[in-house]
Every structure is written in C-alpha cells, then in structure tokens.
Motif scaffolding. Structure first.
Motif, PDB file in Angstrom:
ATOM      1  N   SER A  35      31.840  12.348  32.702  1.00  0.00           N
ATOM      2  CA  SER A  35      31.528  11.929  33.999  1.00  0.00           C
ATOM      3  C   SER A  35      30.270  12.872  34.743  1.00  0.00           C
ATOM      4  O   SER A  35      30.298  13.982  34.247  1.00  0.00           O
ATOM      5  CB  SER A  35      32.907  11.644  34.927  1.00  0.00           C
ATOM      6  OG  SER A  35      33.245  12.928  35.263  1.00  0.00           O
ATOM      7  N   PRO A  36      29.947  12.431  35.596  1.00  0.00           N
ATOM      8  CA  PRO A  36      29.136  13.554  36.314  1.00  0.00           C
ATOM      9  C   PRO A  36      29.805  14.946  36.757  1.00  0.00           C
ATOM     10  O   PRO A  36      28.897  15.971  36.977  1.00  0.00           O
ATOM     11  CB  PRO A  36      28.460  12.646  37.673  1.00  0.00           C
ATOM     12  CG  PRO A  36      28.761  11.407  37.329  1.00  0.00           C
ATOM     13  CD  PRO A  36      29.705  11.554  36.654  1.00  0.00           C
ATOM     14  N   THR A  37      31.107  14.888  36.970  1.00  0.00           N
ATOM     15  CA  THR A  37      31.775  16.180  36.969  1.00  0.00           C
ATOM     16  C   THR A  37      32.428  16.828  35.875  1.00  0.00           C
ATOM     17  O   THR A  37      33.234  17.805  36.076  1.00  0.00           O
ATOM     18  CB  THR A  37      32.475  15.868  38.411  1.00  0.00           C
ATOM     19  OG1 THR A  37      33.621  14.842  38.109  1.00  0.00           O
ATOM     20  CG2 THR A  37      31.759  15.616  39.556  1.00  0.00           C
ATOM     21  N   GLU A  39      32.111  17.371  31.978  1.00  0.00           N
ATOM     22  CA  GLU A  39      30.984  17.463  30.925  1.00  0.00           C
ATOM     23  C   GLU A  39      32.061  17.394  29.747  1.00  0.00           C
ATOM     24  O   GLU A  39      33.145  17.631  29.412  1.00  0.00           O
ATOM     25  CB  GLU A  39      30.562  18.953  30.585  1.00  0.00           C
ATOM     26  CG  GLU A  39      29.442  19.510  31.535  1.00  0.00           C
ATOM     27  CD  GLU A  39      28.916  20.665  31.287  1.00  0.00           C
ATOM     28  OE1 GLU A  39      27.876  20.950  30.915  1.00  0.00           O
ATOM     29  OE2 GLU A  39      29.696  21.684  31.479  1.00  0.00           O
TER      30      GLU A  39
END
Length: 228
Positions: A35-37, A39
């Motif tokens: 997700s964007p937060t 890795e």
C-alpha cells in the motif's frame, strides 16, 4: 518498530536479530499486501538474488579448487534456482510468517515455490542491508548447509539435460503433455508426461506444471540410462 512474536521466533530460526526490524517486516510482505504506507519485498528480492549468487559462486569456487567452469555452473544453478530457495524457505518456516493479501492466501501462496523463493531472497537482502555482506553470507551458508557440499556435478535442469540427450541423437525435442489435473483450484495437482518421438515416456505428478515437467524429465532420463 517492534516485531511480532512470530517474527521474533523467525529471527531465531535464521540466526539473525535485526537492528532495523522494519527490514524484516518488509522482507516478509508480499506485493499483494503493499500500500502507499506499506512497502513490499520486490526490490529486496532483486538485491537478495545477487547476494545469494555471489555467496554461492564464492563457496563453489573455494570448495573445489579442481572444478572447471563447466562443472561449477550447473552446481551453481542447482543451488540458486527457485526450487532450492523454496526448500530452504520451508525448512525455516518462512511461509508461516509471510504477509499475504487475501487472493494469495486463498490460492495457496504460502506453499508456492516462486513466492517462497522470492521471499528467501528478500530476507537475504534484509540481512545484508541490516548487517552487511559477512552477516548475509554466514546466514546463507548456514541455511543452505549440506546442500552445498552434496550438489551433484551434473545438477543441470532436468528438462535441459533431456533436450540435450535428444539433440545429441538428432531427435526432436521432448514434449510435455498434461495428462491429468486434480485437486481444488487453489491447490491443483498436475500429472505430466515427458515424451520422445521414439515412444519413450515417463510420468510425474506435482503441485505445479514446472515441477511435474522437471520430475518427468528426470524420470525419463533415468529410464533411458537404465535401458543402455
């Protein structure tokens, strides 16, 4: 950040305690959970593959001073291929701590050779980044253990070896035919026949087409050798 109890146990199994625990968390996070937060481990896989390759090349070079390049190359390939990495992953229970998306869990991701092999490479990279090459090398040599000394001189890819056998006799390349598929969609079992134009064939069953093809090729080579 603090590691979960299961990841702390995993540290014990691989023999490395992380100074930066975030590296281990990232190494066991599959792309299906990114997700964007958060890795995932894909970049680590890339690095770990190269570290593993160097360690194995160094070990083979030092382990047999009389070995030629032609002898070392197939040994190397046998030690670093995905199946070998997946076997190591199973030995250390890596599948149990992987962070997978629902789709991968449902499809049996914790048992897939490709996924397990990639994750081992990611863990290698995580140790390398956390503590340097010597620490990564020590872990690799410990986890691969007896596999390094026992690797066969002729440990070539069985399909390649069978194809070379056929070519040397001016025969058409072997064919691989799926003769049966069983089991649920998330954990299929394949039966593959390796066939030569002479009519010679051998069957093998495995949880992936690639494994079944390799096993069938190996079985057919053994039959051909025994029939001499």
């Amino acid at each position: 950040m603090k590691l979960s109890a299961e990841l702390k146990e995993f540290e014990t199994r691989i023999g490395h305690v992380f100074a930066n625990p975030a590296l281990l968390t990232r190494a066991v996070t599959h792309a299906s959970m990114s997700s964007p937060t958060r890795e995932d481990n894909q970049r680590l896989e890339f690095l770990g593959d190269r570290v593993l390759g160097l360690v194995m090349a160094e070990a083979l070079f030092a382990g047999d001073a009389s070995a030629t390049e032609g002898q070392m190359a197939p040994r190397f390939n046998a030690l670093v291929r995905k199946e070998a990495c997946a076997d190591v992953a199973r030995d250390i229970g890596l599948g149990e701590v992987l962070r997978l998306g629902r789709s991968e869990m449902v499809s049996g991701g914790r048992r897939k050779n490709a996924l397990l092999g990639d994750a081992v490479e990611a863990v290698i990279a995580a140790v390398y980044l956390d503590a340097g090459f010597a620490a990564a090398r020590d872990m690799i040599l410990r986890l691969w253990g007896a596999r390094i000394g026992q690797v066969e001189e002729d440990a070539r890819d069985a399909k390649t070896a069978l194809q070379e056998w056929a070519q040397a006799r001016k025969m058409a390349p072997p064919r691989y035919v799926e003769t049966q598929r069983s089991g649920p969609d998330h954990a299929p079992v394949f039966t593959i026949a390796a066939r030569l134009d002479t009519g010679a064939q051998a069957l093998a069953t495995a949880g992936s087409k690639r494994q079944a093809e390799q096993a069938a090729a190996k079985a057919l080579l053994a039959d051909l050798e025994n029939s001499k």
